[in-house]
Design a protein around this motif. Sequence first.
Motif, short mmCIF file in Angstrom:
data_model
loop_
_atom_site.label_atom_id
_atom_site.label_comp_id
_atom_site.label_asym_id
_atom_site.label_seq_id
_atom_site.Cartn_x
_atom_site.Cartn_y
_atom_site.Cartn_z
N GLY A 49 12.23 7.99 -1.14
CA GLY A 49 11.55 8.45 0.06
C GLY A 49 10.17 7.83 0.17
N ALA A 50 9.22 8.61 0.68
CA ALA A 50 7.85 8.10 0.84
C ALA A 50 7.21 7.89 -0.53
N ASP A 63 24.86 1.03 -3.84
CA ASP A 63 25.23 -0.33 -3.44
C ASP A 63 24.59 -0.72 -2.11
N PHE A 64 23.67 0.12 -1.64
CA PHE A 64 22.90 -0.17 -0.44
C PHE A 64 21.53 0.46 -0.58
N SER A 65 20.51 -0.27 -0.19
CA SER A 65 19.16 0.30 -0.16
C SER A 65 18.38 -0.36 0.96
N VAL A 66 17.41 0.37 1.46
CA VAL A 66 16.50 -0.19 2.46
C VAL A 66 15.10 0.35 2.17
N GLY A 67 14.14 -0.52 2.24
CA GLY A 67 12.76 -0.12 2.04
C GLY A 67 11.90 -0.63 3.17
N CYS A 68 11.04 0.21 3.68
CA CYS A 68 10.05 -0.20 4.68
C CYS A 68 8.69 -0.18 4.00
N LEU A 69 8.05 -1.33 3.97
CA LEU A 69 6.85 -1.53 3.17
C LEU A 69 5.65 -1.84 4.04
N SER A 70 4.53 -1.18 3.76
CA SER A 70 3.26 -1.47 4.43
C SER A 70 2.36 -2.19 3.45
N ALA A 125 0.82 -1.21 0.00
CA ALA A 125 0.00 0.00 0.00
C ALA A 125 0.85 1.26 0.00
N GLY A 126 2.03 1.20 0.61
CA GLY A 126 2.90 2.36 0.68
C GLY A 126 4.22 2.00 1.33
N GLY A 127 5.15 2.92 1.25
CA GLY A 127 6.45 2.61 1.83
C GLY A 127 7.38 3.80 1.88
N GLN A 128 8.57 3.54 2.41
CA GLN A 128 9.67 4.51 2.46
C GLN A 128 10.89 3.84 1.85
#
Length: 379
Positions: free
Chosen positions: A371-372, A226-233, A201-204
């Motif tokens: 970002g968001a 060479d680095f990524s992070v995602g926070c997912l809803s 539904a959304g993320g950062q």
Amino acid sequence: MATIAFIGTGFVADYYMTTLANHPGLKLAGVWDLNASRLQQFSAFHGMRAYRSLEECLSEPDVDIVVNLTNPESHFALNCSALEAGKHVYCEKPLGMTYDEAVKVIELAEEKKLTVCGAPANGLSDAQQLTAQLIGEGRIGTPRLAYAEMEDGPVFKDNWRDWRSRSGAKWPGLHEFEIGCTLEHAGYGLSWLVALFGPVAGGQAFSALAFPDKGPGTEGLSLAADFSVGCLSFESGVTARLTCGLAAPRDRSLTIVGDEGTIVVRDLWDDRSAVHLSRFAEKPPLIQRLAGRFERERGRVLPIRLTHGKAVRYPFPPSASALSAFPSKIDFARGIVAMAEAIGKGEAPFFSGRRALHLTELALALNDGIGAFEPKSRF
């Protein structure tokens, strides 16, 4: 079952050739590559027909599915060309280099009443089926939180220039450093997460180039993150974190935490990965309880990662005997056969159409660290 053709005979093509042995219903009619010497090397090694041109490949009347194994920058144009030629398409990730390109591919397929599927196939693995079964049985209660890791280790410090596929293709290290490990690898985690928990539904999203010096030969190149992070809803209520990188120690695990316990999948690149189950109501093994007491006595907290739980036995035999070589043990051809089976039944393959578009959109968002975000795609 289906006749297929490969476009692209680079490093990953050997993974597909190796695992075709698991699926005798797939017939490979021939292969083509823009690089004539590489095409000759690949076709001679595997004893396969080499098409004289892309046009000859796409006009082959017996070919049902074109398997696009080219560089990501070529995916959009070749996907469209294959669809215009009346062929179904199975595409290595991503469908295109932008969301708009990916949308055009899916819309063209819908217009032509053809099917487009996206890799990777590890989301169809035995380990994924076992994990889904454990969740479906309520073994950890309602899933709430997931940590997915796609850390491939500091490969730029390794002897990657010497890496070769079975037929002699060089590992395209410089190209991967430019494209980015997220665009190349995020799909291996996203395919699992979307298969288990549905649409996002959304993320950062955040990404960074942590190591701009990748060694000799990389000077002057425009290197990707060479680095990524995602926070997912997820729409299902699950929250997930996905990291991708090629510097931190190798870790391709998935941890799922529910109301009543935890599932840990040790390696998402292993079709029969070890899967551990722990329940909050059950006592941990004796050695862990003793270690916990020792740590508490010294005023520290025992890291949760030391609690592995019990290994779960697979209730079904292996679905594949031939798997790709180190560092992955994935049945790459499984996605193609699943696609062919679904088309034969008049059904939509699982990782096709709008779901494939959703995975591409998520990978692009993570790679760009935008970002968001709220995905435009739904399925």
